[in-house]
Design a protein around this motif. Structure first.
Motif, PDB file in Angstrom:
ATOM      1  N   ASP A 111      39.360  29.921  28.500  1.00  0.00           N
ATOM      2  CA  ASP A 111      39.937  28.695  29.063  1.00  0.00           C
ATOM      3  C   ASP A 111      40.761  29.012  30.312  1.00  0.00           C
ATOM      4  OD1 ASP A 111      40.621  25.737  28.685  1.00  0.00           O
ATOM      5  OD2 ASP A 111      42.617  26.644  28.689  1.00  0.00           O
ATOM      6  N   LEU A 112      41.556  30.081  30.248  1.00  0.00           N
ATOM      7  CA  LEU A 112      42.353  30.467  31.420  1.00  0.00           C
ATOM      8  C   LEU A 112      41.454  30.843  32.598  1.00  0.00           C
ATOM      9  CD1 LEU A 112      45.351  32.607  30.086  1.00  0.00           C
ATOM     10  CD2 LEU A 112      45.452  30.374  31.204  1.00  0.00           C
ATOM     11  N   ARG A 113      40.388  31.565  32.330  1.00  0.00           N
ATOM     12  CA  ARG A 113      39.482  31.967  33.411  1.00  0.00           C
ATOM     13  C   ARG A 113      38.864  30.743  34.091  1.00  0.00           C
ATOM     14  NH1 ARG A 113      36.917  37.069  30.152  1.00  0.00           N
ATOM     15  NH2 ARG A 113      37.912  38.735  31.371  1.00  0.00           N
ATOM     16  N   GLU A 114      38.614  29.721  33.297  1.00  0.00           N
ATOM     17  CA  GLU A 114      38.012  28.505  33.845  1.00  0.00           C
ATOM     18  C   GLU A 114      39.019  27.675  34.632  1.00  0.00           C
ATOM     19  OE1 GLU A 114      35.919  24.399  32.145  1.00  0.00           O
ATOM     20  OE2 GLU A 114      35.882  26.227  30.939  1.00  0.00           O
ATOM     21  N   ARG A 115      40.283  27.646  34.161  1.00  0.00           N
ATOM     22  CA  ARG A 115      41.261  26.732  34.758  1.00  0.00           C
ATOM     23  C   ARG A 115      42.196  27.401  35.760  1.00  0.00           C
ATOM     24  NH1 ARG A 115      43.622  23.649  29.532  1.00  0.00           N
ATOM     25  NH2 ARG A 115      44.536  22.287  31.117  1.00  0.00           N
ATOM     26  N   VAL A 116      42.272  28.732  35.728  1.00  0.00           N
ATOM     27  CA  VAL A 116      43.164  29.465  36.645  1.00  0.00           C
ATOM     28  C   VAL A 116      42.333  30.500  37.400  1.00  0.00           C
ATOM     29  CG1 VAL A 116      45.267  30.822  36.847  1.00  0.00           C
ATOM     30  CG2 VAL A 116      45.053  29.161  34.998  1.00  0.00           C
ATOM     31  N   PRO A 117      41.888  30.175  38.598  1.00  0.00           N
ATOM     32  CA  PRO A 117      41.019  31.095  39.350  1.00  0.00           C
ATOM     33  C   PRO A 117      41.616  32.485  39.547  1.00  0.00           C
ATOM     34  CG  PRO A 117      41.046  28.918  40.368  1.00  0.00           C
ATOM     35  CD  PRO A 117      42.098  28.905  39.298  1.00  0.00           C
ATOM     36  N   ALA A 118      42.950  32.577  39.667  1.00  0.00           N
ATOM     37  CA  ALA A 118      43.580  33.877  39.931  1.00  0.00           C
ATOM     38  C   ALA A 118      43.292  34.897  38.831  1.00  0.00           C
ATOM     39  CB  ALA A 118      45.085  33.706  40.089  1.00  0.00           C
ATOM     40  N   VAL A 119      42.987  34.436  37.619  1.00  0.00           N
ATOM     41  CA  VAL A 119      42.728  35.351  36.501  1.00  0.00           C
ATOM     42  C   VAL A 119      41.519  36.238  36.803  1.00  0.00           C
ATOM     43  CG1 VAL A 119      42.111  35.477  34.045  1.00  0.00           C
ATOM     44  CG2 VAL A 119      43.821  33.830  34.826  1.00  0.00           C
ATOM     45  N   HIS A 120      40.557  35.715  37.556  1.00  0.00           N
ATOM     46  CA  HIS A 120      39.355  36.496  37.871  1.00  0.00           C
ATOM     47  C   HIS A 120      39.683  37.721  38.717  1.00  0.00           C
ATOM     48  CE1 HIS A 120      36.392  33.655  36.236  1.00  0.00           C
ATOM     49  NE2 HIS A 120      37.202  32.691  36.670  1.00  0.00           N
ATOM     50  N   ASP A 121      40.805  37.696  39.400  1.00  0.00           N
ATOM     51  CA  ASP A 121      41.182  38.815  40.264  1.00  0.00           C
ATOM     52  C   ASP A 121      42.157  39.778  39.590  1.00  0.00           C
ATOM     53  OD1 ASP A 121      39.657  37.751  42.379  1.00  0.00           O
ATOM     54  OD2 ASP A 121      41.304  36.408  42.945  1.00  0.00           O
ATOM     55  N   TYR A 122      42.440  39.579  38.320  1.00  0.00           N
ATOM     56  CA  TYR A 122      43.366  40.465  37.615  1.00  0.00           C
ATOM     57  C   TYR A 122      42.790  41.873  37.515  1.00  0.00           C
ATOM     58  CZ  TYR A 122      46.714  36.945  35.895  1.00  0.00           C
ATOM     59  OH  TYR A 122      47.689  35.993  35.790  1.00  0.00           O
ATOM     60  N   THR A 123      43.660  42.852  37.624  1.00  0.00           N
ATOM     61  CA  THR A 123      43.275  44.236  37.353  1.00  0.00           C
ATOM     62  C   THR A 123      43.102  44.415  35.847  1.00  0.00           C
ATOM     63  OG1 THR A 123      45.547  44.997  37.077  1.00  0.00           O
ATOM     64  CG2 THR A 123      44.654  44.972  39.328  1.00  0.00           C
ATOM     65  N   GLN A 151      46.453  44.090  34.193  1.00  0.00           N
ATOM     66  CA  GLN A 151      46.931  42.711  34.136  1.00  0.00           C
ATOM     67  C   GLN A 151      46.193  41.920  33.070  1.00  0.00           C
ATOM     68  OE1 GLN A 151      46.151  41.860  38.267  1.00  0.00           O
ATOM     69  NE2 GLN A 151      48.322  41.911  38.809  1.00  0.00           N
ATOM     70  N   LEU A 152      44.887  42.175  32.958  1.00  0.00           N
ATOM     71  CA  LEU A 152      44.096  41.472  31.950  1.00  0.00           C
ATOM     72  C   LEU A 152      44.529  41.877  30.547  1.00  0.00           C
ATOM     73  CD1 LEU A 152      41.778  39.445  31.743  1.00  0.00           C
ATOM     74  CD2 LEU A 152      40.193  41.384  31.647  1.00  0.00           C
ATOM     75  N   ARG A 205      58.113  38.116  36.579  1.00  0.00           N
ATOM     76  CA  ARG A 205      57.060  39.021  37.021  1.00  0.00           C
ATOM     77  C   ARG A 205      55.987  38.300  37.845  1.00  0.00           C
ATOM     78  NH1 ARG A 205      59.817  40.767  32.977  1.00  0.00           N
ATOM     79  NH2 ARG A 205      59.877  42.971  32.377  1.00  0.00           N
ATOM     80  N   GLY A 206      56.319  37.101  38.301  1.00  0.00           N
ATOM     81  CA  GLY A 206      55.431  36.393  39.212  1.00  0.00           C
ATOM     82  C   GLY A 206      54.380  35.523  38.578  1.00  0.00           C
ATOM     83  N   VAL A 207      54.455  35.291  37.273  1.00  0.00           N
ATOM     84  CA  VAL A 207      53.484  34.435  36.593  1.00  0.00           C
ATOM     85  C   VAL A 207      54.127  33.072  36.353  1.00  0.00           C
ATOM     86  CG1 VAL A 207      52.013  34.141  34.570  1.00  0.00           C
ATOM     87  CG2 VAL A 207      52.455  36.435  35.472  1.00  0.00           C
ATOM     88  N   PRO A 208      53.579  31.992  36.913  1.00  0.00           N
ATOM     89  CA  PRO A 208      54.178  30.667  36.731  1.00  0.00           C
ATOM     90  C   PRO A 208      54.184  30.226  35.279  1.00  0.00           C
ATOM     91  CG  PRO A 208      52.615  30.652  38.558  1.00  0.00           C
ATOM     92  CD  PRO A 208      52.435  31.961  37.836  1.00  0.00           C
ATOM     93  N   ALA A 209      55.208  29.448  34.926  1.00  0.00           N
ATOM     94  CA  ALA A 209      55.339  28.961  33.549  1.00  0.00           C
ATOM     95  C   ALA A 209      54.157  28.109  33.143  1.00  0.00           C
ATOM     96  CB  ALA A 209      56.640  28.169  33.408  1.00  0.00           C
TER      97      ALA A 209
END
Length: 349
Positions: free
Chosen positions: A249-261, A264-265, A305-309
């Motif tokens: 669900d996060l990958r679908e709704r938050v594009p930035a997740v696809h660029d996680y190292t 980070q993942l 750590r830079g992750v929005p609530a």
């Protein structure tokens, strides 16, 4: 106030001690502690009024992202060395029975129970400190082998409460009184009372409790009738499925997740699992504040750590929709979502 009194004041020594932890200067930290002992301060006060608050500050600095994990680990190691130096200086001899002190299996925060163990030792008990993450079967085997007056179990994380209850019951079957402590049982011990076990808020209280045979054997009734609805057991069975679906669900709704190292993942997956585990524990003790308090803490950690609530809010929303047939779980998740505002997305340091 005399010079000796000032030298023996933990508040006076605290800034220098904390600086030694910040600089990873083991020798300076030990010197501060020993100078207090040499000035006449009791060893118990050095442990509780210097080492303990400094270690709490170390944890807060990590939570605020001011210190790295490596810095926190270095400071904790130094604190452990200081405790050993204080214990060696005091060198008490046991005059009372054996007390076993241990962390729950999976609990790695060993310094707080180590402080409790040393306070008990200073008060004359023969203490066996088993350290971090002790498997229940091994602890019970140890209790069968050695005649213990009591066993003290430490729990720092409320998500371990279901496991704590099983470990408590296993110890009781060995006919050994159990005392618990740590933040995992609530600041006021409310979750210990629900599990029907004696609780001590701090080391002096634990020492007083084990010294009172009647109080030690006085066990409150367990309050877990709500488990009859089977929500807790069903949630635990679905843990892996829930984490996988939340990540998708996060990958679908938050594009930035696809660029996680990969790192980070891994952190994201861990956080998704923690939310499930804290929700399960909240269901176990039927207390919504357990999950809402965790959500508030997690949001603080992630935003530093830079992750929005908002990313946490999306996960809570997803879990709530997936668990809509779980009335208590859905209600608890709604309470957590009410704490979270702001957009999703962003980066993870």
């Amino acid at each position: 106030m005399t010079a000796t009194t000032i030298e023996a004041d933990p508040a006076h020594a605290y800034p220098g001690y904390l600086q030694s932890l910040e600089e990873a200067d083991e020798y300076a930290a030990i010197e501060v502690a020993l100078s207090l002992l040499q000035a006449g301060l009791p060893a118990e006060r050095v442990l509780l009024d210097l080492v303990a608050p400094a270690q709490a500050e170390v944890g807060e600095r990590w939570a605020r992202n001011e210190w790295s994990v490596a810095q926190e680990h270095a400071a904790t190691h130094i604190s452990e060395r200081v405790v050993a130096a204080v214990a060696g200086y005091a060198n008490p001899r046991p005059t009372r029975g054996r007390i076993v002190v241990a962390c729950l299996d999976g609990e790695w925060h060993a310094l707080p129970p180590r402080l409790v163990a040393e306070v008990l030792r200073l008060r004359g008990w023969q203490v066996t400190f088993l350290g971090a993450s002790v498997p229940a079967a091994h602890l019970v085997s140890y209790l069968h082998r050695y005649d213990a007056h009591a066993v003290l179990l430490a729990c720092a994380l409320p998500m371990r409460l279901p496991h704590a209850h099983r470990m408590i019951e296993a110890c009781r079957r060995s006919d050994v009184p159990v005392v618990v402590g740590g933040r995992g049982f609530g600041d006021d011990g409310r979750w210990a009372r629900q599990l029907g076990v004696a609780w001590a808020p701090d080391a002096p209280a634990a020492a007083d409790l084990v010294a009172d045979e009647r109080a030690l054997r006085r066990v409150p009734p367990t309050q877990l009738d709500h488990l009859a609805d089977d929500e807790y057991a069903s949630l635990v069975k679905r843990r892996g499925e829930l984490i996988d679906s939340a990540l998708a669900d996060l990958r679908e709704r938050v594009p930035a997740v696809h660029d996680y190292t990969p790192a980070q993942l891994d952190s994201t997956i861990s956080d998704l699992g923690y939310i499930v585990d804290f929700l399960a524990a909240a269901l176990y003790v039927d207390d919504a504040t357990l999950i809402t308090d965790f959500v508030g803490w997690l949001v603080g950690i992630l935003t530093s750590r830079g992750v929005p609530a908002g990313a946490v809010g999306l996960t809570l929303e997803h879990y709530g929709q997936t668990l809509r047939d779980f009335p208590r779980a859905a209600r608890f998740l709604d309470g957590g979502r009410a704490l979270v505002t702001g957009p999703a997305g962003g980066s993870r340091r």
